[in-house]
Design an enzyme around this catalytic site. Structure first.
Site, short mmCIF file in Angstrom:
data_model
loop_
_atom_site.label_atom_id
_atom_site.label_comp_id
_atom_site.label_asym_id
_atom_site.label_seq_id
_atom_site.Cartn_x
_atom_site.Cartn_y
_atom_site.Cartn_z
N ASP A 58 0.75 -1.29 0.08
CA ASP A 58 -0.18 0.20 -0.16
C ASP A 58 0.87 1.11 0.17
OD1 ASP A 58 -2.57 -1.52 0.70
OD2 ASP A 58 -2.51 -1.09 2.86
P1 ADP Z 1 2.98 -6.20 -0.51
O1 ADP Z 1 2.72 -5.32 0.87
O2 ADP Z 1 1.73 -6.63 -1.10
O3 ADP Z 1 3.08 -7.57 -0.33
P2 ADP Z 1 5.45 -6.22 -0.82
O4 ADP Z 1 5.70 -7.11 -0.09
O5 ADP Z 1 5.79 -7.08 -2.70
O6 ADP Z 1 3.80 -5.79 -1.25
O7 ADP Z 1 6.66 -4.81 -0.99
C1 ADP Z 1 6.03 -4.14 -1.84
C2 ADP Z 1 7.30 -2.58 -1.75
O8 ADP Z 1 7.76 -2.61 -0.13
C3 ADP Z 1 8.82 -3.57 -2.09
O9 ADP Z 1 8.78 -3.30 -3.94
C4 ADP Z 1 10.00 -3.10 -1.79
O10 ADP Z 1 9.92 -1.73 -1.72
C5 ADP Z 1 9.24 -2.85 -0.36
N1 ADP Z 1 9.39 -3.52 0.36
C6 ADP Z 1 8.69 -5.17 1.47
N2 ADP Z 1 9.45 -5.60 2.25
C7 ADP Z 1 10.73 -4.87 2.34
C8 ADP Z 1 11.68 -4.73 3.18
N3 ADP Z 1 11.91 -6.43 3.83
N4 ADP Z 1 12.78 -4.53 2.69
C9 ADP Z 1 12.72 -3.56 1.91
N5 ADP Z 1 11.56 -2.98 1.39
C10 ADP Z 1 10.43 -3.68 1.07
MG MG Z 2 -0.94 -5.36 -1.56
#
Ligand code: ADP
Ligand code: MG
Ligand code: MG
Length: 342
Positions: A297
């Site tokens: 989000d």
């Molecule tokens: P969702 O919350 O929908 O599962 P994601 O897990 O793909 O989405 O995370 C979205 C974005 O958040 C990633 O592309 C990255 O930029 C950031 N992000 C998520 N987890 C991490 C992490 N452990 N370290 C750094 N950035 C993160």
């Molecule tokens: Mg999501």
């Protein structure tokens, strides 16, 4: 310049109050939940909210995917840039939401249901996993009458960018379609989030109806895989799926579609015009991570705020990753310290 325009960004989805707690295997088992999932509550899930509050020291946090995105985008933009629409009840939960969005400077135009309570999302954290179970309640009663009411439609006409969260397709697809069509008709920007694997899986028809209008479609890897499977793409390759999303038929030929797939700590995949770009995420030490709920989000917030401000695609992705990184260092799905925790 779009960034200086009042309420240039209009977002629509389901305002929810998150009831978030550290859980355990027993709790997941009791309610038949997977450790990493997002589902709509069935009657047997309803007792979980009281259970979380009474037995797991749950905290209350303003939530709802696109409402988090709207708050985050407002954080990145000048005052009075973002307005958010959705349905709430007339209760103390709605008051908590009002308080949280006010602190974020986000304008909301809620449809207030006199009978239904504000929707709740139970968030059960186990280790690095989170299981979300949502009882939409008043959010489920959002309707076209609210969107088309003169005061609200004026905001629609005034906005330049629309952001619709995929979760709204379980609620009021005609409202999503009205924004989609308005965008195409006036060459405005329509951004859509896939939201959760169950949307492509179980809400395929309303999803496919919105697809031609997506100027930007944002999802994570599990949502991309669910899309590929439910649409018979015959691939599990995220880049191929992103390319396929970008290449779907398009209503407004004046804009090329961009598909953006985030993958947690793995690089973000961006597809447009048959080309793929990869963007490394902003690295963060595991010890600094507080809560990854809502990383996606927050990414969408930073990204969409970039679009509103007229930034390049690469800058929008970078801004999304920057805000996501900031957000996961806070407790709860918020870009800044704007929680309404108790
Ligand atoms: P969702 O919350 O929908 O599962 P994601 O897990 O793909 O989405 O995370 C979205 C974005 O958040 C990633 O592309 C990255 O930029 C950031 N992000 C998520 N987890 C991490 C992490 N452990 N370290 C750094 N950035 C993160
Ligand atoms: Mg999501
Ligand atoms: Mg993720």
């Amino acid at each position: 310049m779009a960034a200086n325009k009042e309420f240039a960004l209009l977002c629509l989805e389901n305002p929810l109050l998150d009831i978030q707690a550290q859980g355990d295997e027993n709790l997941l088992k009791k309610y038949g939940l997977k450790s990493n999932d997002a589902i709509l509550a069935s009657p047997e899930h309803i007792p979980i909210y009281e259970d979380l509050l009474n037995n797991y020291s749950a905290i209350l946090i303003a939530g709802g995917g696109a409402q988090n995105t709207a708050r985050g985008a407002q954080y990145m933009l000048p005052p009075n840039s973002v307005v958010y629409l959705g349905g709430v009840g007339d209760d103390k939960y709605a008051a908590i939401l009002h308080d949280a969005v006010k602190k974020a400077g986000l304008r909301v135009e809620y449809r207030v249901d006199p009978k239904e309570p504000t929707g709740r999302c139970g968030v059960v954290i186990t280790g690095h996993d989170r299981s979300m179970v949502t009882d939409l309640a008043a959010a489920n009663h959002y309707d076209l009458d609210h969107l088309k009411s003169p005061e609200v439609w004026k905001l629609v006409e005034g906005a330049e960018v629309y952001f619709v969260g995929g979760y709204h397709l379980t609620v009021c697809p005609p409202a999503a379609m009205a924004l989609a069509e308005e965008a195409a008709k006036n060459n405005k920007t329509f951004v859509f989030s896939l939201s959760a694997p169950f949307i492509p899986q179980f809400f395929k028809d309303p999803l496919d109806a919105t697809a031609p209008y997506w100027d930007y479609v944002i999802g994570n890897e599990t949502e991309a895989l669910s899309y590929a499977e439910s649409h018979g793409l015959g691939t599990k390759d995220i880049k191929e799926i992103a390319k396929a999303l970008a290449a779907l038929p398009k209503a407004n030929g004046k804009r090329d579609r961009v598909a953006i797939i985030t993958q947690g700590t793995e690089p973000t995949i961006v597809a447009t015009k048959g080309e793929i770009s990869e963007y490394k995420v902003h690295a963060i030490d595991a010890s600094q991570i507080n809560d990854t709920t809502g990383a996606g989000d927050a990414f969408a917030a930073g990204f969409t705020a970039g679009l509103v401000a007229g930034k390049s695609l690469a800058q929008c992705v970078d801004q999304g990753q920057w805000l996501a990184k900031l957000s996961i260092q806070e407790l709860g799905p918020s870009a800044v310290n704007i929680n309404a925790g108790t």
